[in-house]
Design a protein around this motif. Sequence first.
Motif, mmCIF file in Angstrom:
data_model
loop_
_atom_site.group_PDB
_atom_site.id
_atom_site.type_symbol
_atom_site.label_atom_id
_atom_site.label_comp_id
_atom_site.label_asym_id
_atom_site.label_seq_id
_atom_site.Cartn_x
_atom_site.Cartn_y
_atom_site.Cartn_z
ATOM 1 N N ALA A 110 6.302 -5.777 -1.058
ATOM 2 C CA ALA A 110 6.064 -4.932 0.116
ATOM 3 C C ALA A 110 7.301 -4.934 1.012
ATOM 4 C CB ALA A 110 4.869 -5.459 0.898
ATOM 5 N N TRP A 111 7.445 -3.868 1.802
ATOM 6 C CA TRP A 111 8.550 -3.810 2.757
ATOM 7 C C TRP A 111 8.048 -4.055 4.157
ATOM 8 C CZ3 TRP A 111 13.679 -3.435 1.795
ATOM 9 C CH2 TRP A 111 14.055 -3.099 0.490
ATOM 10 N N ARG A 112 8.822 -4.793 4.929
ATOM 11 C CA ARG A 112 8.481 -4.956 6.335
ATOM 12 C C ARG A 112 9.742 -5.005 7.185
ATOM 13 N NH1 ARG A 112 9.665 -10.174 7.931
ATOM 14 N NH2 ARG A 112 9.366 -11.855 6.431
ATOM 15 N N VAL A 113 9.539 -4.872 8.486
ATOM 16 C CA VAL A 113 10.665 -4.891 9.414
ATOM 17 C C VAL A 113 11.086 -6.333 9.692
ATOM 18 C CG1 VAL A 113 11.313 -4.325 11.789
ATOM 19 C CG2 VAL A 113 9.829 -2.798 10.497
ATOM 20 N N SER A 115 15.234 -4.066 7.236
ATOM 21 C CA SER A 115 13.957 -4.210 6.541
ATOM 22 C C SER A 115 14.106 -5.176 5.386
ATOM 23 C CB SER A 115 13.430 -2.859 6.083
ATOM 24 O OG SER A 115 14.454 -2.103 5.512
ATOM 25 N N TYR A 132 6.256 -6.924 12.154
ATOM 26 C CA TYR A 132 6.441 -6.594 10.738
ATOM 27 C C TYR A 132 6.102 -5.158 10.358
ATOM 28 C CZ TYR A 132 6.610 -11.673 10.411
ATOM 29 O OH TYR A 132 6.931 -12.982 10.570
ATOM 30 N N GLN A 140 12.270 -6.650 1.723
ATOM 31 C CA GLN A 140 11.254 -6.528 0.688
ATOM 32 C C GLN A 140 10.732 -7.924 0.386
ATOM 33 O OE1 GLN A 140 12.268 -4.829 -3.188
ATOM 34 N NE2 GLN A 140 10.205 -3.943 -3.253
ATOM 35 N N THR A 141 9.428 -8.117 0.588
ATOM 36 C CA THR A 141 8.853 -9.445 0.392
ATOM 37 C C THR A 141 8.844 -9.776 -1.099
ATOM 38 O OG1 THR A 141 6.558 -8.742 0.100
ATOM 39 C CG2 THR A 141 7.329 -9.054 2.362
ATOM 40 N N SER A 157 6.124 0.540 -0.532
ATOM 41 C CA SER A 157 5.867 -0.766 -1.111
ATOM 42 C C SER A 157 5.087 -0.618 -2.393
ATOM 43 C CB SER A 157 5.045 -1.600 -0.143
ATOM 44 O OG SER A 157 5.753 -1.781 1.051
#
Lengths: 354, 375
Positions: free
Chosen positions: A338-341, A331, B358, A333-334, B368
């Motif tokens: 935000a977190w995304r896969v 994952s 995503y 963290q942008t 988040s």
Amino acid sequence: MKPDMSPEDFSNCPRPKADYDRILLSHGSGGKLTHDLIERLFVAIFDNPMLDKQDDQAIVEVPKGRLSFTTDSYVVDPIFFPGGDIGALAVNGTVNDICMCGARPLFLSAGFIIEEGLLFEDLRKIVESMKAAADMAGVAIVTGDTKVVNKGKGDKVFINTSGIGVIEHEFDISAANVQPGDKIIISGGIAEHGVAILSKREGIAFETDTKSDCAALNGLVESILKIGGAAVHTMRDPTRGGVAATLNEFAGTSKVGIRIQESSIPVAASVVGACEMLGLDPLYVANEGKLVAAIAPERAEAVLAAMRKHPLGTEAVIIGDVVAEQSGMVSLQTRLGAWRVVDMPVAEQLPRIC
Amino acid sequence: MKFLDEYRDPEIARRIFGEIAKVTTRDWVIMEICGGQTHSIVRNGIDQLLPDKIELVHGPGCPVCVTPLEMIEKSIALARREEVILTSFGDMLRVPGKHHDLLSVKSEGGDVRMVYSPLEALDLARKNPAKRVVFFAVGFETTTPHTAMAVWQAHREGLGNFHLLVSHVLVPPAIESLVSSPHNRVNGYLLAGHVCAVTGWRQYEPICERHNLPMAVTGFEPVDLLDGILSVVRQLESGKATVDNCYPRIVTRDGNPAAQRLVDKIYGVCDRKWRGIGNIPSSGLILRDEFKQFDAECIFDLAGTEVDEPPECISGLVLQGLKKPFECPEFGRKCTPATPLGATMVSSEGACAAYYAYHRFSNQLPTSSATEDKQ
Ligand code: SF4
């Protein structure tokens, strides 16, 4: 033949040419031209006692220890690109595969599949570049093979290299050994090889100052091992599929979660720009001279410092860490928080990148 | 790249997130029209960082996603022809037709080539006079000037072996159709910045007035998107709708008149079917009669390519903002980017593919937060 031909007329008969400016089918037929090609190009340039013998096999002395053995085929298009060529890639790529387990690379083989019509000069440049790369990495190309295929049945030249190296340590360096708490280090800016190749691809070609990062990493690996020792849990060079694929392999094989910070991933501005234009995510674009390592936390800073002292690791950074949760998942963290896969890449959009 | 950094600055983004949270008092549904924006929103996690009251839904602005299955079948039929070199943007090659996609036709020996521009296809036509080069012309008002230019050039050069398979679509009629639908739940729109760079935003003003519909011309970087969202929320909260230009560094009210004239010279307007949505009146472009010799559908017999969508796929509802990809029973099961059932899973701009890449497992990710202190 005219019956009344006088002997002196024979002097005008066409004689077989010794020098061609292009590779012919007969250069691969096993006859005189093959012999000449091997003798005058490969043996002359690669120049080492094992190859000089020209037996069907190379007989090599290996130091005591476990061996690391690998093979890879190179079909990159175009064969010459900013920062390298198919020859340098074929040596560096295999050297890197050998040494990611901490082995010291020793010997390579080289098999060439050449399309009839390849410029002799181009082949010479490629072979010279292989020699330079091999010298740089401290390995010898000790055996080889050449085949020529009909025009249209190949594309200029394909090269296979195999290689062996010796493992002179007892550590368990493998993708299965990544552990919670480990720091993920990358040795420098990502996606340069892929962008450099694409910038020269027919139909896409664009102006960029990005060069392929094509390089042999065994020196860098050595300095990592020297400082890190048993704390070095895994290393890999993120080639096809880029850093995203490599991290997913770590997470999947070791059954751990990996969390990275987008803001810490080194990407050159020109690479960002090119990727944007092409609609690519740099995390998925190939590298040929970078490595990603998972290092136990207590030695991570020391390893990082050692890497930065090496010319191929000056931009090394920690981009994230390993957790026990979210097994198998990477994952990110942008920049916005935000977190995304970061998923395993599905299909290689860009064939023949290496 | 300095220029763009400003529009990615986390600090500025955080400020706008704060502002949006401050002005939002009610539940609002906002649709971003463009697939590029969907991708950027999901990739940066903007949807996760907005107040819960704001729901973003993803519009039909991905050309790959809305190209009807018949057109895919037609492109496949063309690619199978001995004399044809079929060219297209990369993503189109993987869109599944009834049984095949263009890539599998290529593996069977069809001459299918990925190009980055229709002008490249034109060049192929010049270099291969014995072949017919067909460019699969999909896309919105951003791409039409390029294909129009290719046709214009071919016309001037008298190039007889260059053709387009035209599946161009237009944004304003699609918005009109979505807004007028009895199922509509969208309160405001982010208009696609690149499209407006060509067309300007005049065309949207009557829609905005007729439906009192807030709209913001919006770019693609995080800060651009947040500016657009903030504008739409402000309009919604105040009850006053306009077309607000939040992308002034690229877009003007009149757009690019030269490009518009060129498109108008080459193309007329026609009704067009949108994949998953159905027929939308006056929503497509067709080559004008003077340029029919460049129209692949006139040159080749492509009749009999009617096909049905796979029944499981709900991409039509996704494209209208009525369902989220998660709500599709096949999402991540039978349908993945490697085995797509619908076009929204193929293109990286498609909502299903963006969610797959995503947002899968997002319930397992750390929470988040836009205000979180980062290391
Ligand atoms: S997940 Fe696949 S089947 Fe479901 S709507 Fe999206 S594209 Fe169609």
